[in-house]
Design a protein around this motif. Sequence first.
Motif, mmCIF file in Angstrom:
data_model
loop_
_atom_site.group_PDB
_atom_site.id
_atom_site.type_symbol
_atom_site.label_atom_id
_atom_site.label_comp_id
_atom_site.label_asym_id
_atom_site.label_seq_id
_atom_site.Cartn_x
_atom_site.Cartn_y
_atom_site.Cartn_z
ATOM 1 N N LYS A 48 34.131 -71.412 -11.453
ATOM 2 C CA LYS A 48 32.669 -71.442 -11.360
ATOM 3 C C LYS A 48 32.199 -70.456 -10.299
ATOM 4 N N ASN A 49 31.145 -69.715 -10.622
ATOM 5 C CA ASN A 49 30.531 -68.809 -9.662
ATOM 6 C C ASN A 49 29.212 -69.408 -9.189
ATOM 7 N N SER A 50 28.856 -69.078 -7.976
ATOM 8 C CA SER A 50 27.589 -69.572 -7.445
ATOM 9 C C SER A 50 26.428 -68.838 -8.114
ATOM 10 N N LEU A 51 25.246 -69.398 -8.002
ATOM 11 C CA LEU A 51 24.053 -68.801 -8.596
ATOM 12 C C LEU A 51 23.799 -67.412 -8.002
ATOM 13 N N GLY A 52 24.004 -67.273 -6.704
ATOM 14 C CA GLY A 52 23.801 -65.978 -6.047
ATOM 15 C C GLY A 52 24.742 -64.910 -6.583
ATOM 16 N N THR A 53 25.989 -65.297 -6.829
ATOM 17 C CA THR A 53 26.956 -64.357 -7.396
ATOM 18 C C THR A 53 26.543 -63.945 -8.797
ATOM 19 N N CYS A 54 26.113 -64.904 -9.605
ATOM 20 C CA CYS A 54 25.680 -64.603 -10.965
ATOM 21 C C CYS A 54 24.473 -63.679 -10.961
ATOM 22 N N ILE A 55 23.526 -63.924 -10.073
ATOM 23 C CA ILE A 55 22.332 -63.078 -10.000
ATOM 24 C C ILE A 55 22.698 -61.669 -9.540
ATOM 25 N N SER A 56 23.593 -61.566 -8.567
ATOM 26 C CA SER A 56 23.980 -60.226 -8.099
ATOM 27 C C SER A 56 24.735 -59.469 -9.185
ATOM 28 N N TYR A 57 25.591 -60.148 -9.958
ATOM 29 C CA TYR A 57 26.251 -59.486 -11.092
ATOM 30 C C TYR A 57 25.220 -58.993 -12.101
ATOM 31 N N GLY A 58 24.213 -59.816 -12.378
ATOM 32 C CA GLY A 58 23.172 -59.426 -13.322
ATOM 33 C C GLY A 58 22.379 -58.226 -12.843
ATOM 34 N N LEU A 59 22.053 -58.187 -11.542
ATOM 35 C CA LEU A 59 21.306 -57.052 -11.001
ATOM 36 C C LEU A 59 22.122 -55.760 -11.046
ATOM 37 N N VAL A 60 23.397 -55.850 -10.708
ATOM 38 C CA VAL A 60 24.256 -54.662 -10.778
ATOM 39 C C VAL A 60 24.387 -54.197 -12.224
ATOM 40 N N ASN A 61 24.581 -55.146 -13.139
ATOM 41 C CA ASN A 61 24.688 -54.814 -14.560
ATOM 42 C C ASN A 61 23.411 -54.135 -15.038
ATOM 43 N N THR A 62 22.268 -54.648 -14.642
ATOM 44 C CA THR A 62 20.992 -54.059 -15.039
ATOM 45 C C THR A 62 20.842 -52.651 -14.471
ATOM 46 N N ALA A 63 21.192 -52.471 -13.210
ATOM 47 C CA ALA A 63 21.059 -51.156 -12.577
ATOM 48 C C ALA A 63 21.953 -50.115 -13.240
ATOM 49 N N VAL A 64 23.090 -50.534 -13.750
ATOM 50 C CA VAL A 64 24.008 -49.597 -14.397
ATOM 51 C C VAL A 64 23.613 -49.346 -15.842
ATOM 52 N N VAL A 65 23.234 -50.376 -16.560
ATOM 53 C CA VAL A 65 23.026 -50.273 -18.004
ATOM 54 C C VAL A 65 21.656 -49.715 -18.371
ATOM 55 N N LEU A 66 20.642 -49.972 -17.581
ATOM 56 C CA LEU A 66 19.289 -49.545 -17.938
ATOM 57 C C LEU A 66 19.176 -48.028 -18.134
ATOM 58 N N PRO A 67 19.655 -47.201 -17.218
ATOM 59 C CA PRO A 67 19.578 -45.756 -17.461
ATOM 60 C C PRO A 67 20.399 -45.306 -18.675
ATOM 61 N N VAL A 68 21.512 -45.989 -18.911
ATOM 62 C CA VAL A 68 22.339 -45.652 -20.075
ATOM 63 C C VAL A 68 21.586 -45.941 -21.365
ATOM 64 N N LEU A 86 8.060 -41.154 -28.418
ATOM 65 C CA LEU A 86 9.287 -41.330 -27.630
ATOM 66 C C LEU A 86 9.201 -42.447 -26.586
ATOM 67 N N PRO A 87 8.125 -42.562 -25.795
ATOM 68 C CA PRO A 87 8.094 -43.645 -24.798
ATOM 69 C C PRO A 87 8.198 -45.043 -25.415
ATOM 70 N N VAL A 88 7.506 -45.244 -26.525
ATOM 71 C CA VAL A 88 7.544 -46.556 -27.186
ATOM 72 C C VAL A 88 8.922 -46.804 -27.791
ATOM 73 N N LEU A 89 9.501 -45.780 -28.400
ATOM 74 C CA LEU A 89 10.811 -45.937 -29.030
ATOM 75 C C LEU A 89 11.899 -46.230 -28.001
ATOM 76 N N ILE A 90 11.827 -45.578 -26.852
ATOM 77 C CA ILE A 90 12.820 -45.845 -25.798
ATOM 78 C C ILE A 90 12.669 -47.275 -25.284
ATOM 79 N N LYS A 91 11.423 -47.737 -25.157
ATOM 80 C CA LYS A 91 11.203 -49.135 -24.743
ATOM 81 C C LYS A 91 11.778 -50.099 -25.770
ATOM 82 N N LEU A 92 11.644 -49.765 -27.050
ATOM 83 C CA LEU A 92 12.222 -50.621 -28.092
ATOM 84 C C LEU A 92 13.748 -50.652 -28.012
ATOM 85 N N VAL A 93 14.359 -49.514 -27.703
ATOM 86 C CA VAL A 93 15.822 -49.484 -27.548
ATOM 87 C C VAL A 93 16.239 -50.354 -26.370
ATOM 88 N N VAL A 94 15.510 -50.278 -25.260
ATOM 89 C CA VAL A 94 15.833 -51.093 -24.087
ATOM 90 C C VAL A 94 15.646 -52.578 -24.404
#
Length: 107
Positions: A48-68, A86-94
């Motif tokens: 089991k991971n603590s809530l803080g660990t889960c949130i930090s994993y999610g934030l790191v994952n978001t920071a890495v995956v969003l630009p990709v 293009l702006p709307v289509l990129i938002k749809l992909v995200v």
Amino acid sequence: HVKPLTPIKTKPKLKRKKSLQELHQSISDPALSTRALDEIRVHFANKKNSLGTCISYGLVNTAVVLPVEMSFGAIIFSNSAFIPYLPVLIKLVVISAVVHQISLSAL
């Protein structure tokens, strides 16, 4: 004055490694493979991971995956016909990536 020599410490004997035939048998035998997978599942289910660990994993994952994902959107819609949208289509992909991530994480 000369110091006496100290004995060299020997390494403890390592366990015998599995032979190639034993490895192949453990991989090819469905009962052994299923048992090994069950052990892995139980090990990680009890971890089991603590809530803080889960949130930090999610934030790191978001920071890495969003630009990709934004780059994927730009690559997918690189044709000049998509430039006005293009702006709307990129938002749809995200948004699509977010939905996929949530549904795969819920498994």
